[in-house]
Scaffold this active site. Structure first.
Site, PDB file in Angstrom:
ATOM      1  N   LYS A 129      27.798  41.544  -9.876  1.00 40.14           N
ATOM      2  CA  LYS A 129      26.487  41.335  -9.239  1.00 40.14           C
ATOM      3  C   LYS A 129      25.707  42.636  -9.123  1.00 40.14           C
ATOM      4  CE  LYS A 129      26.997  36.923  -7.060  1.00 40.14           C
ATOM      5  NZ  LYS A 129      26.768  36.031  -5.946  1.00 40.14           N
ATOM      6  N   LYS A 185      23.702  29.580  -9.550  1.00 37.15           N
ATOM      7  CA  LYS A 185      22.374  29.291  -8.987  1.00 37.15           C
ATOM      8  C   LYS A 185      21.363  30.354  -9.368  1.00 37.15           C
ATOM      9  CE  LYS A 185      24.304  28.065  -4.559  1.00 37.15           C
ATOM     10  NZ  LYS A 185      25.091  29.279  -4.302  1.00 37.15           N
ATOM     11  N   LYS A 211      29.598  31.971 -16.032  1.00 39.29           N
ATOM     12  CA  LYS A 211      29.759  30.788 -15.185  1.00 39.29           C
ATOM     13  C   LYS A 211      28.395  30.186 -14.831  1.00 39.29           C
ATOM     14  CE  LYS A 211      29.719  32.311 -10.431  1.00 39.29           C
ATOM     15  NZ  LYS A 211      29.897  31.778  -9.119  1.00 39.29           N
TER      16      LYS A 211
HETATM   17  N1  AQP Z   1      30.457  27.724 -12.022  1.00 35.96           N
HETATM   18  C1  AQP Z   1      31.282  27.389 -11.041  1.00 35.96           C
HETATM   19  N2  AQP Z   1      32.402  26.661 -11.308  1.00 35.96           N
HETATM   20  C2  AQP Z   1      33.251  26.288 -10.301  1.00 35.96           C
HETATM   21  N3  AQP Z   1      33.042  26.602  -8.996  1.00 35.96           N
HETATM   22  C3  AQP Z   1      31.942  27.314  -8.693  1.00 35.96           C
HETATM   23  N4  AQP Z   1      31.448  27.790  -7.531  1.00 35.96           N
HETATM   24  C4  AQP Z   1      30.292  28.464  -7.770  1.00 35.96           C
HETATM   25  N5  AQP Z   1      30.014  28.455  -9.075  1.00 35.96           N
HETATM   26  C5  AQP Z   1      31.013  27.744  -9.686  1.00 35.96           C
HETATM   27  C6  AQP Z   1      32.080  27.570  -6.232  1.00 35.96           C
HETATM   28  O1  AQP Z   1      31.116  26.997  -5.370  1.00 35.96           O
HETATM   29  C7  AQP Z   1      31.364  27.458  -4.034  1.00 35.96           C
HETATM   30  C8  AQP Z   1      30.082  27.938  -3.422  1.00 35.96           C
HETATM   31  O2  AQP Z   1      29.624  29.082  -4.155  1.00 35.96           O
HETATM   32  P1  AQP Z   1      28.483  29.999  -3.570  1.00 35.96           P
HETATM   33  O3  AQP Z   1      27.203  29.334  -3.692  1.00 35.96           O
HETATM   34  O4  AQP Z   1      28.788  30.397  -2.191  1.00 35.96           O
HETATM   35  O5  AQP Z   1      28.524  31.325  -4.377  1.00 35.96           O
HETATM   36  P2  AQP Z   1      28.767  31.666  -5.852  1.00 35.96           P
HETATM   37  O6  AQP Z   1      30.203  31.488  -6.195  1.00 35.96           O
HETATM   38  O7  AQP Z   1      28.246  33.044  -6.024  1.00 35.96           O
HETATM   39  O8  AQP Z   1      27.911  30.572  -6.636  1.00 35.96           O
HETATM   40  P3  AQP Z   1      26.668  30.804  -7.550  1.00 35.96           P
HETATM   41  O9  AQP Z   1      26.136  29.503  -7.931  1.00 35.96           O
HETATM   42  O10 AQP Z   1      27.033  31.727  -8.666  1.00 35.96           O
HETATM   43  O11 AQP Z   1      25.626  31.456  -6.578  1.00 35.96           O
HETATM   44  P4  AQP Z   1      24.783  32.765  -6.750  1.00 35.96           P
HETATM   45  O12 AQP Z   1      24.142  32.621  -8.075  1.00 35.96           O
HETATM   46  O13 AQP Z   1      23.824  32.720  -5.612  1.00 35.96           O
HETATM   47  O14 AQP Z   1      25.734  33.902  -6.669  1.00 35.96           O
HETATM   48  C9  AQP Z   1      32.422  28.541  -4.115  1.00 35.96           C
HETATM   49  O15 AQP Z   1      33.669  27.992  -3.717  1.00 35.96           O
HETATM   50  C10 AQP Z   1      32.446  28.901  -5.566  1.00 35.96           C
HETATM   51  O16 AQP Z   1      33.734  29.316  -5.971  1.00 35.96           O
END
Ligand code: AQP
Length: 351
Positions: free
Chosen positions: A130, A216, A213
């Site tokens: 990040k 969001k 992956k």
């Molecule tokens: N691509 C993914 N596949 C499986 N699990 C996922 N999670 C996130 N992306 C995937 C799981 O969703 C839960 C909540 O995640 P989060 O929103 O708190 O943060 P993150 O992991 O950083 O998800 P994003 O979508 O990538 O958000 P941004 O872009 O804001 O950083 C967690 O249990 C995560 O493992």
């Protein structure tokens, strides 16, 4: 799809234990929830709420580790809450609240900042990803994100944490912090929480790049299926998903060098409750002209009802605020005594 077909930690059914397992997990209000969040985490949250003591949190303190527009954040906290309820979280069964409304999270995180070592945080791959090349400009909050996550979990003495594969390293750090605190103070206060990682959907990948992956914060909306997408949007995104000209193989080994195809097969498997191998035995030899429409039908049948329910819920914002307020009161009542115990152990309060 999943690089590691990780095993879920076994959890003991409440009938076999005197004390229910405590499950904690969180999601950031940083935009629309997507299929990766749903298959990797939220679907598992829903499955456990009938049987276990579940605490689910919209982690807004985590969200501001990268810049957020305040109005967009306010909106996103409500939308993510509505999306969780529309996905099946029942606020009468699970505790559902937003993190910043329970000050014990930040308080315990500070204490854990004074337990965790720089060397441990330096190893966290999510920070490296990040922060990217502009590491010197990343916030201190982004760096210490895992100590706040440890506080989220341990403020409730949670025993199990359902998360996607990407959070596994942070969970290991939580265990290290719990063990270090117990050992530093000679106290047996914190459990060492177990990750629960969904095998087939542990890591859902971008629809445009099978090596990153689904996320969001990816600037392109075509990389993900949002839980708010309409049937038409889901169909468009799957139609445009990157693939290759080859037909699907009949065996998993045939997907080894085809990350995008493997991702779509994994999504199909996770949505249908089958294994990747079962999907390939059904679709092996077929091209994407056959497979993609079948995937659209399956995805729409599961995602469109969530999106419709979420939109209905968002018509009554006061009700969402009321649900969060009730969850906040429940969460505070749980976290306050744990913090009081911690403060006595550390020496801030008389024994
Ligand atoms: N691509 C993914 N596949 C499986 N699990 C996922 N999670 C996130 N992306 C995937 C799981 O969703 C839960 C909540 O995640 P989060 O929103 O708190 O943060 P993150 O992991 O950083 O998800 P994003 O979508 O990538 O958000 P941004 O872009 O804001 O950083 C967690 O249990 C995560 O493992």
């Amino acid at each position: 799809m999943s690089q590691t077909q990780s095993s879920s930690a076994d959890i003991t059914s409440p009938a076999q234990t005197e004390r229910k397992n405590v499950i904690f997990s969180g999601v950031q209000p940083t935009g629309n929830l997507h299929l990766g969040n749903y298959l990797g985490a939220i679907r598992n949250w829903v499955a456990q709420q009938n049987d276990f003591d579940c605490i689910y949190c919209v982690v807004d303190l985590h969200a501001i580790t990268v810049p957020q527009d305040p109005q967009a954040l306010r909106t996103s906290i409500r939308e993510v809450t509505a999306c969780l309820i529309a996905s099946g979280i029942d606020p009468d069964q699970a505790v559902l609240f937003n993190q910043s409304s329970v000050p014990q999270h930040a308080e315990l995180a500070w204490i854990f900042n004074c337990v965790a070592r720089l060397g441990w945080l330096n190893r966290m791959t999510q920070f490296k990803e990040k922060a990217g090349k502009n590491r010197e400009n990343a916030t201190v909050g982004l760096y210490s994100y895992p100590t706040l996550m440890a506080a989220d979990i341990l403020a409730y003495k949670a025993t199990h944490v359902p998360v996607g594969e990407d959070q596994k390293q942070h969970l290991e750090l939580t265990r290290d912090i719990a063990a270090a605190f117990n050992s530093m103070y000679g106290a047996d206060i914190f459990p060492l929480p177990e990750p629960q990682i969904q095998g087939v959907a542990a890591r859902v990948m971008s629809l445009r790049d099978g090596s990153s992956k689904m996320s969001k914060s990816d600037p392109s909306d075509y990389t993900r299926i949002n839980l708010t997408d309409s049937a038409d949007e889901i169909a468009q995104k799957i139609k445009k998903a990157k693939t290759d000209p080859e037909p699907l193989p009949s065996e998993m080994a045939g997907l080894d060098d085809r990350p995008e195809a493997r991702n779509l097969v994994g999504i199909y498997a996770a949505l249908s409750g089958a294994t990747n191998a079962e999907i390939l035995s059904e679709f092996g030899g077929q091209g994407f002209g056959i497979f993609k429409p079948a995937l659209v039908e399956l995805a729409v049948s599961q995602i469109a009802p969530i999106s419709e329910k979420m939109n209905r819920l968002l018509d009554d914002r006061a009700e969402i605020d009321r649900i969060l307020k009730k969850g906040t009161e429940q969460a505070r009542a749980r976290a306050e005594p744990v913090l009081a115990e911690v403060k006595k152990i550390v020496g801030f309060l008389p024994e």
